[in-house]
Write a protein that holds these residues in place. Structure first.
Motif, short mmCIF file in Angstrom:
data_model
loop_
_atom_site.label_atom_id
_atom_site.label_comp_id
_atom_site.label_asym_id
_atom_site.label_seq_id
_atom_site.Cartn_x
_atom_site.Cartn_y
_atom_site.Cartn_z
N LEU A 127 17.57 43.10 140.65
CA LEU A 127 17.79 41.82 139.96
C LEU A 127 16.55 41.40 139.17
O LEU A 127 16.66 41.02 138.00
N VAL A 128 15.39 41.46 139.80
CA VAL A 128 14.16 41.05 139.12
C VAL A 128 13.93 41.94 137.90
O VAL A 128 13.67 41.45 136.80
N GLU A 129 14.03 43.25 138.08
CA GLU A 129 13.78 44.19 136.97
C GLU A 129 14.79 43.97 135.84
O GLU A 129 14.40 43.89 134.66
N ALA A 130 16.06 43.87 136.18
CA ALA A 130 17.10 43.74 135.15
C ALA A 130 16.94 42.44 134.37
O ALA A 130 16.96 42.45 133.13
N PHE A 131 16.77 41.33 135.07
CA PHE A 131 16.68 40.05 134.38
C PHE A 131 15.40 39.93 133.56
O PHE A 131 15.43 39.51 132.41
N THR A 132 14.27 40.30 134.13
CA THR A 132 13.02 40.14 133.40
C THR A 132 12.95 41.10 132.21
O THR A 132 12.46 40.74 131.15
N THR A 133 13.46 42.30 132.36
CA THR A 133 13.43 43.27 131.26
C THR A 133 14.37 42.85 130.14
O THR A 133 13.98 42.84 128.97
N GLN A 134 15.60 42.49 130.48
CA GLN A 134 16.57 42.13 129.44
C GLN A 134 16.17 40.86 128.71
O GLN A 134 16.26 40.79 127.49
N TYR A 135 15.74 39.85 129.44
CA TYR A 135 15.36 38.61 128.78
C TYR A 135 14.10 38.79 127.96
O TYR A 135 13.94 38.19 126.90
N ALA A 136 13.19 39.63 128.41
CA ALA A 136 11.97 39.88 127.64
C ALA A 136 12.31 40.50 126.29
O ALA A 136 11.68 40.18 125.28
N LYS A 137 13.33 41.36 126.27
CA LYS A 137 13.72 42.00 125.01
C LYS A 137 14.52 41.06 124.11
O LYS A 137 14.30 41.01 122.91
N LYS A 138 15.45 40.33 124.69
CA LYS A 138 16.41 39.58 123.89
C LYS A 138 16.06 38.10 123.74
O LYS A 138 16.43 37.47 122.75
N LEU A 139 15.42 37.53 124.74
CA LEU A 139 15.03 36.12 124.71
C LEU A 139 13.59 36.01 125.18
O LEU A 139 13.32 35.59 126.31
N PRO A 140 12.65 36.38 124.33
CA PRO A 140 11.24 36.44 124.77
C PRO A 140 10.67 35.11 125.24
O PRO A 140 9.68 35.10 125.97
N GLU A 141 11.30 34.02 124.87
CA GLU A 141 10.81 32.71 125.32
C GLU A 141 11.12 32.43 126.79
O GLU A 141 10.56 31.51 127.39
N VAL A 142 12.00 33.21 127.38
CA VAL A 142 12.37 33.02 128.78
C VAL A 142 11.28 33.63 129.67
O VAL A 142 10.93 34.79 129.53
N VAL A 143 10.78 32.80 130.57
CA VAL A 143 9.74 33.25 131.50
C VAL A 143 10.29 33.14 132.92
O VAL A 143 10.83 32.10 133.30
N TYR A 144 10.17 34.22 133.66
CA TYR A 144 10.59 34.20 135.06
C TYR A 144 9.37 33.92 135.92
O TYR A 144 8.45 34.73 135.98
N THR A 145 9.39 32.77 136.60
CA THR A 145 8.28 32.39 137.46
C THR A 145 8.30 33.20 138.74
O THR A 145 9.32 33.82 139.09
N GLU A 146 7.21 33.18 139.46
CA GLU A 146 7.16 33.87 140.75
C GLU A 146 8.18 33.25 141.71
O GLU A 146 8.79 33.96 142.50
N GLU A 147 8.39 31.94 141.61
CA GLU A 147 9.39 31.28 142.47
C GLU A 147 10.79 31.82 142.17
O GLU A 147 11.56 32.12 143.08
N ARG A 148 11.12 31.96 140.88
CA ARG A 148 12.44 32.48 140.51
C ARG A 148 12.59 33.93 140.98
O ARG A 148 13.65 34.33 141.46
N LYS A 149 11.53 34.72 140.87
CA LYS A 149 11.58 36.10 141.35
C LYS A 149 11.80 36.13 142.86
O LYS A 149 12.56 36.96 143.37
N ARG A 150 11.17 35.22 143.59
CA ARG A 150 11.40 35.14 145.05
C ARG A 150 12.86 34.82 145.35
O ARG A 150 13.46 35.39 146.25
N GLU A 151 13.44 33.89 144.58
CA GLU A 151 14.86 33.54 144.77
C GLU A 151 15.75 34.76 144.52
O GLU A 151 16.69 35.01 145.28
N LEU A 152 15.46 35.51 143.46
CA LEU A 152 16.25 36.70 143.16
C LEU A 152 16.14 37.73 144.27
O LEU A 152 17.11 38.42 144.59
N ARG A 153 14.95 37.84 144.86
CA ARG A 153 14.73 38.82 145.93
C ARG A 153 15.31 38.39 147.27
O ARG A 153 15.43 39.21 148.17
N ASP A 154 15.70 37.13 147.41
CA ASP A 154 16.22 36.63 148.69
C ASP A 154 17.71 36.95 148.81
O ASP A 154 18.57 36.08 148.91
N VAL A 155 18.00 38.21 148.82
CA VAL A 155 19.38 38.70 148.87
C VAL A 155 20.02 38.38 150.22
O VAL A 155 21.19 38.03 150.30
N ALA A 156 19.24 38.42 151.28
CA ALA A 156 19.77 38.14 152.62
C ALA A 156 20.37 36.74 152.68
O ALA A 156 21.43 36.54 153.27
#
Length: 174
Positions: free
Chosen positions: A27-56
């Motif tokens: 999830l982190v890789e897909a979202f950060t990579t795709q948005y970086a290419k298509k919507l460079p203004e989108v920044v994924y914070t460390e908090e958002r990355k933690r939320e994405l990683r909280d799959v459990a």
């Protein structure tokens, strides 16, 4: 590898606890990579990355599906039932589709199709009237993909959050 080869060989199944780390990183890789290419203004914070990683935590309240290819988790999607914590569905008797992602190396392979087929079939088994989802404003290609499947834009479900505007789409099942 051809699109038909990937789609034909991928196994769509329910997530298992041992998949949590792989799905979170996907999830982190897909979202950060795709948005970086298509919507460079989108920044994924460390908090958002933690939320994405909280799959459990998501697994406790939603049905998560994964696509597995040759023993590797290469895609995922979540379906939240009505009233589940975190659900953004605005219609009664509607499931909320969230977190569709494929591994970056799989982008363009058609792998999203069987993941969405499985999630929509699950919503039908739940006897839902609709599937709701949100797309970040500006993610035109993502919106177009959903519309090609029959989702329609429904502005009354839009979400204007402090950091993002999400456009609402719905697939009517009944």
């Amino acid at each position: 590898m051809s699109t038909q080869d990937v789609v034909g060989r991928a196994v769509i199944r329910e997530i298992r606890p041992e998949d949590d780390v792989a799905v979170g990183e996907l999830l982190v890789e897909a979202f950060t990579t795709q948005y970086a290419k298509k919507l460079p203004e989108v920044v994924y914070t460390e908090e958002r990355k933690r939320e994405l990683r909280d799959v459990a935590a998501r697994r406790k309240i939603a049905s998560l599906l994964v696509a597995e290819l040759d023993g590797e988790v290469v895609g995922t999607v979540a379906l939240f039932p009505p009233g589940a914590p975190g659900s953004e569905a605005w219609l009664p008797r509607a499931a909320d589709l969230r977190g569709l992602a494929t591994a970056v190396k799989m982008h363009g392979s058609g792998l999203a199709r069987p993941l969405l087929d499985a999630a929509e079939a699950l919503a039908r088994r739940w006897d839902m009237d609709a599937v709701c989802l949100h797309v970040r404003r500006g993610a035109v290609g993502v919106a177009r993909m959903y519309m090609s499947r029959g989702y329609v834009r429904e502005p009354e479900g839009d979400m204007n959050l402090p950091t993002v505007f999400l456009e609402a789409y719905v697939l009517r099942l009944k």
